[in-house]
Design an enzyme around this catalytic site. Structure first.
Site, PDB file in Angstrom:
ATOM      1  N   HIS A 243       0.835  -1.213   0.000  1.00 38.95           N
ATOM      2  CA  HIS A 243       0.000   0.000   0.000  1.00 38.95           C
ATOM      3  C   HIS A 243       0.861   1.251   0.000  1.00 38.95           C
ATOM      4  O   HIS A 243       2.048   1.207   0.318  1.00 38.95           O
ATOM      5  CB  HIS A 243      -0.921   0.031   1.234  1.00 38.95           C
ATOM      6  CG  HIS A 243      -0.178   0.212   2.524  1.00 38.95           C
ATOM      7  ND1 HIS A 243       0.473  -0.811   3.170  1.00 38.95           N
ATOM      8  CD2 HIS A 243       0.044   1.323   3.290  1.00 38.95           C
ATOM      9  CE1 HIS A 243       1.050  -0.358   4.263  1.00 38.95           C
ATOM     10  NE2 HIS A 243       0.813   0.939   4.360  1.00 38.95           N
ATOM     11  N   ASP A 245       0.595   4.942   1.911  1.00 38.98           N
ATOM     12  CA  ASP A 245      -0.195   5.574   2.965  1.00 38.98           C
ATOM     13  C   ASP A 245      -0.984   6.732   2.345  1.00 38.98           C
ATOM     14  O   ASP A 245      -0.404   7.566   1.643  1.00 38.98           O
ATOM     15  CB  ASP A 245       0.722   6.111   4.081  1.00 38.98           C
ATOM     16  CG  ASP A 245       1.437   4.976   4.823  1.00 38.98           C
ATOM     17  OD1 ASP A 245       0.923   3.848   4.814  1.00 38.98           O
ATOM     18  OD2 ASP A 245       2.512   5.238   5.400  1.00 38.98           O
ATOM     19  N   HIS A 299       4.891   0.266   0.121  1.00 42.40           N
ATOM     20  CA  HIS A 299       5.504  -0.605   1.129  1.00 42.40           C
ATOM     21  C   HIS A 299       4.523  -1.650   1.636  1.00 42.40           C
ATOM     22  O   HIS A 299       3.331  -1.593   1.333  1.00 42.40           O
ATOM     23  CB  HIS A 299       6.072   0.243   2.282  1.00 42.40           C
ATOM     24  CG  HIS A 299       5.050   1.121   2.959  1.00 42.40           C
ATOM     25  ND1 HIS A 299       4.490   2.239   2.365  1.00 42.40           N
ATOM     26  CD2 HIS A 299       4.460   1.037   4.177  1.00 42.40           C
ATOM     27  CE1 HIS A 299       3.637   2.810   3.189  1.00 42.40           C
ATOM     28  NE2 HIS A 299       3.586   2.089   4.289  1.00 42.40           N
ATOM     29  N   ARG A 309       6.459  -8.715  16.138  1.00 43.39           N
ATOM     30  CA  ARG A 309       7.075  -7.493  15.620  1.00 43.39           C
ATOM     31  C   ARG A 309       6.166  -6.322  15.990  1.00 43.39           C
ATOM     32  O   ARG A 309       4.951  -6.473  16.024  1.00 43.39           O
ATOM     33  CB  ARG A 309       7.218  -7.630  14.105  1.00 43.39           C
ATOM     34  CG  ARG A 309       7.835  -6.460  13.453  1.00 43.39           C
ATOM     35  CD  ARG A 309       8.173  -6.689  11.989  1.00 43.39           C
ATOM     36  NE  ARG A 309       8.659  -5.425  11.533  1.00 43.39           N
ATOM     37  CZ  ARG A 309       7.898  -4.480  10.980  1.00 43.39           C
ATOM     38  NH1 ARG A 309       6.630  -4.712  10.731  1.00 43.39           N
ATOM     39  NH2 ARG A 309       8.415  -3.317  10.656  1.00 43.39           N
TER      40      ARG A 309
HETATM   41  C1  LIG Z   1      -5.635   7.138   7.793  1.00 46.06           C
HETATM   42  C2  LIG Z   1      -5.138   5.928   7.802  1.00 46.06           C
HETATM   43  C3  LIG Z   1      -5.773   4.743   7.161  1.00 46.06           C
HETATM   44  C4  LIG Z   1      -4.789   3.640   7.419  1.00 46.06           C
HETATM   45  C5  LIG Z   1      -4.177   4.098   8.703  1.00 46.06           C
HETATM   46  C6  LIG Z   1      -3.883   5.554   8.457  1.00 46.06           C
HETATM   47  C7  LIG Z   1      -2.750   5.667   7.410  1.00 46.06           C
HETATM   48  C8  LIG Z   1      -2.467   4.393   6.648  1.00 46.06           C
HETATM   49  C9  LIG Z   1      -3.734   3.566   6.285  1.00 46.06           C
HETATM   50  C10 LIG Z   1      -3.464   2.069   6.050  1.00 46.06           C
HETATM   51  C11 LIG Z   1      -2.416   1.550   7.027  1.00 46.06           C
HETATM   52  C12 LIG Z   1      -2.989   1.717   4.637  1.00 46.06           C
HETATM   53  C13 LIG Z   1      -3.040   0.191   4.410  1.00 46.06           C
HETATM   54  C14 LIG Z   1      -4.441  -0.372   4.627  1.00 46.06           C
HETATM   55  C15 LIG Z   1      -5.020  -0.025   6.010  1.00 46.06           C
HETATM   56  C16 LIG Z   1      -6.463  -0.464   6.044  1.00 46.06           C
HETATM   57  C17 LIG Z   1      -4.322  -0.885   7.079  1.00 46.06           C
HETATM   58  O1  LIG Z   1      -3.829  -1.993   6.745  1.00 46.06           O
HETATM   59  O2  LIG Z   1      -4.294  -0.552   8.240  1.00 46.06           O
HETATM   60  C18 LIG Z   1      -4.883   1.514   6.223  1.00 46.06           C
HETATM   61  C19 LIG Z   1      -5.327   2.195   7.511  1.00 46.06           C
HETATM   62  C20 LIG Z   1      -6.815   2.140   7.755  1.00 46.06           C
HETATM   63  O3  LIG Z   1      -7.627   2.424   6.869  1.00 46.06           O
HETATM   64  O4  LIG Z   1      -7.188   1.817   8.900  1.00 46.06           O
HETATM   65  O1  LIG Z   2       4.767  -1.969  10.528  1.00 47.32           O
HETATM   66  C1  LIG Z   2       5.337  -1.588   9.527  1.00 47.32           C
HETATM   67  O2  LIG Z   2       6.543  -1.730   9.354  1.00 47.32           O
HETATM   68  C2  LIG Z   2       4.544  -0.911   8.424  1.00 47.32           C
HETATM   69  C3  LIG Z   2       3.245  -0.342   8.907  1.00 47.32           C
HETATM   70  C4  LIG Z   2       2.535   0.439   7.852  1.00 47.32           C
HETATM   71  O3  LIG Z   2       2.907   0.456   6.722  1.00 47.32           O
HETATM   72  C5  LIG Z   2       1.351   1.227   8.231  1.00 47.32           C
HETATM   73  O4  LIG Z   2       0.892   1.117   9.395  1.00 47.32           O
HETATM   74  O5  LIG Z   2       0.876   1.975   7.377  1.00 47.32           O
HETATM   75 FE   LIG Z   3       1.975   2.158   5.653  1.00 48.80          FE
END
Ligand SMILES: C=C1C[C@]23C[C@H]1CC[C@H]2[C@]1(C)CCC[C@@](C)(C(=O)O)[C@H]1[C@@H]3C(=O)O
Ligand SMILES: O=C(O)CCC(=O)C(=O)O
Ligand SMILES: [Fe+2]
Length: 374
Positions: A243, A245, A299, A309
């Protein structure tokens, strides 16, 4: 289908998943005894997963000492390196950033303490439907497939407010006030560092120190503690899928366990934890604010079968009513406006209600906004 790892408890928090599917994942104790079986909801497609033998990314970190002290020669060199990194892949490692290592250690220790609590206690902070803050477990109930192998605790931090302290103060039945005190301090430090990095990015891009710093003054940011428990079939799962951010700038610190991977020049690399170094990522909102010049960093996080982790992630976001419009110097005949005007509030809503943030969030959002505007 039942699962028993503490990471895999139903945590209904949002809208996209099918309720019936979510119920199948209710914890009951039988999953860890049957290690051969991974619920399909946690299995990621091959194109998203890590292949064997991902190399370590070997890049020298950016030493912020010279920037912080205003050493002009150092500032020029740092700006040039940051500019290169942000144009190419959207991330760099920062050392000598001035953050007290003891604060970092305490922030990790308290995160460890939180995630090792009994499930019932973590649920006292459970993220509720439509709310940004709270504890979430694998996003079961929020998404129907490609569930991340992680638990998260997120909270809002608005610049110059006691938002974090107040959030933890308001938890009923249990005293979480020490979380409020520590993470309020951590967020204030991260907020200040973000604004310094915004000055650095402004200088690197040639728009001056102030434009980005001013834009993010009054920011409405998000702090998230990520916890990735050991996974018995790590080759099938992902801690966080590939994804970008959607936010503006992410300042991430990982405990001493590998897991973060970044996409650089067409392939994946592991970013190994290095002491106090922070991983600094450009997110989609900042990519739009730089008119596409600085790249949002692609990433993901993998999991392993032996050790937990953890990462601490501070997501800088603009104040909700700031309109994302690049500075005029970045809009040229060769590089005309790449993205429509939008606010972070709208992009946040898009990722929470309509679209699961992934590798194409910004493009999908752009189309969505353009359609809405027509
Ligand atoms: C505003 C946000 C949405 C998420 C958390 C923060 C910034 C990064 C986003 C996220 C981490 C991107 C990957 C997918 C996601 C669903 C996750 O895996 O947590 C995303 C977060 C979210 O929507 O909760
Ligand atoms: O835990 C990590 O190293 C990545 C986490 C991440 O990409 C996120 O929370 O958006
Ligand atoms: Fe991220």
């Amino acid at each position: 289908m039942v699962v028993s790892h503490p990471a895999l408890v139903v945590a209904p928090e949002s809208t996209i998943a099918n309720e019936k599917e979510a119920q199948k994942l209710t914890v009951d104790g039988s999953f860890t005894e049957n290690k051969s079986h991974m619920p399909t909801e946690f299995v990621w497609p091959d194109e998203d997963k890590a292949e064997e033998g991902i190399p370590e990314l070997d890049i020298p970190p950016i030493d912020l000492k010279g920037f912080l002290s205003g050493d002009q020669q150092a500032v020029a060199t740092i700006c040039q390196r940051v500019n290169e990194a942000c144009k190419r892949h959207g991330f760099f490692l920062a050392v000598n950033h001035g953050v007290d290592p003891n604060l970092l250690a305490r922030a990790h220790a308290l995160s460890e303490e939180f995630f090792s609590r009994p499930h019932s206690e973590k649920l006292q902070l459970q993220r509720k439907l439509g709310e940004a803050s709270g504890y979430a477990n694998s996003f079961i109930g929020r998404f129907a497939s490609k569930l991340p192998w992680k638990e998260t605790l997120s909270f809002q931090f608005i610049h110059d407010t006691k938002t974090v302290q107040n959030y933890f103060q308001n938890v009923k039945d249990q005293d979480f006030s020490h979380y409020g005190k520590l993470y309020q301090e951590y967020c204030e430090v991260m907020g200040d560092l973000s604004l310094v990095i915004m000055e650095l990015l402004g200088l690197s891009l040639g728009v001056g120190r102030d434009f980005f710093r001013d834009f993010y003054t009054g920011h409405d940011s998000v702090m998230r503690l990520n916890y990735y428990p050991p996974c018995h079939q790590p080759e099938l799962a992902l801690g966080t899928g590939p994804h970008n951010d959607p936010t503006s700038l992410t300042i991430l610190h990982q405990n001493n366990i590998d897991g973060l991977q970044v996409f650089v020049d067409g392939r994946w690399y592991t970013v190994c934890p290095k002491g106090d170094a922070f991983v600094v990522n450009i997110g989609d909102t900042l990519m739009a604010l730089t008119n596409g010049i600085y790249k949002s960093c692609l990433h993901r996080a993998i999991v392993n079968n032996s050790v937990a982790r953890r990462s601490l992630t501070f997501f800088l976001c603009p104040n909700k009513d700031k309109v994302v419009i690049p500075p005029k110097e970045l809009i040229t005949a060769e590089n005309p406006r790449q993205y429509p005007d939008f606010t972070w509030a709208t992009l946040l809503e898009f990722t929470q209600k309509h679209y699961r943030a992934d590798t194409t969030t910004l493009e999908a959002f752009k189309q969505w906004v353009l359609e809405k505007n027509n």
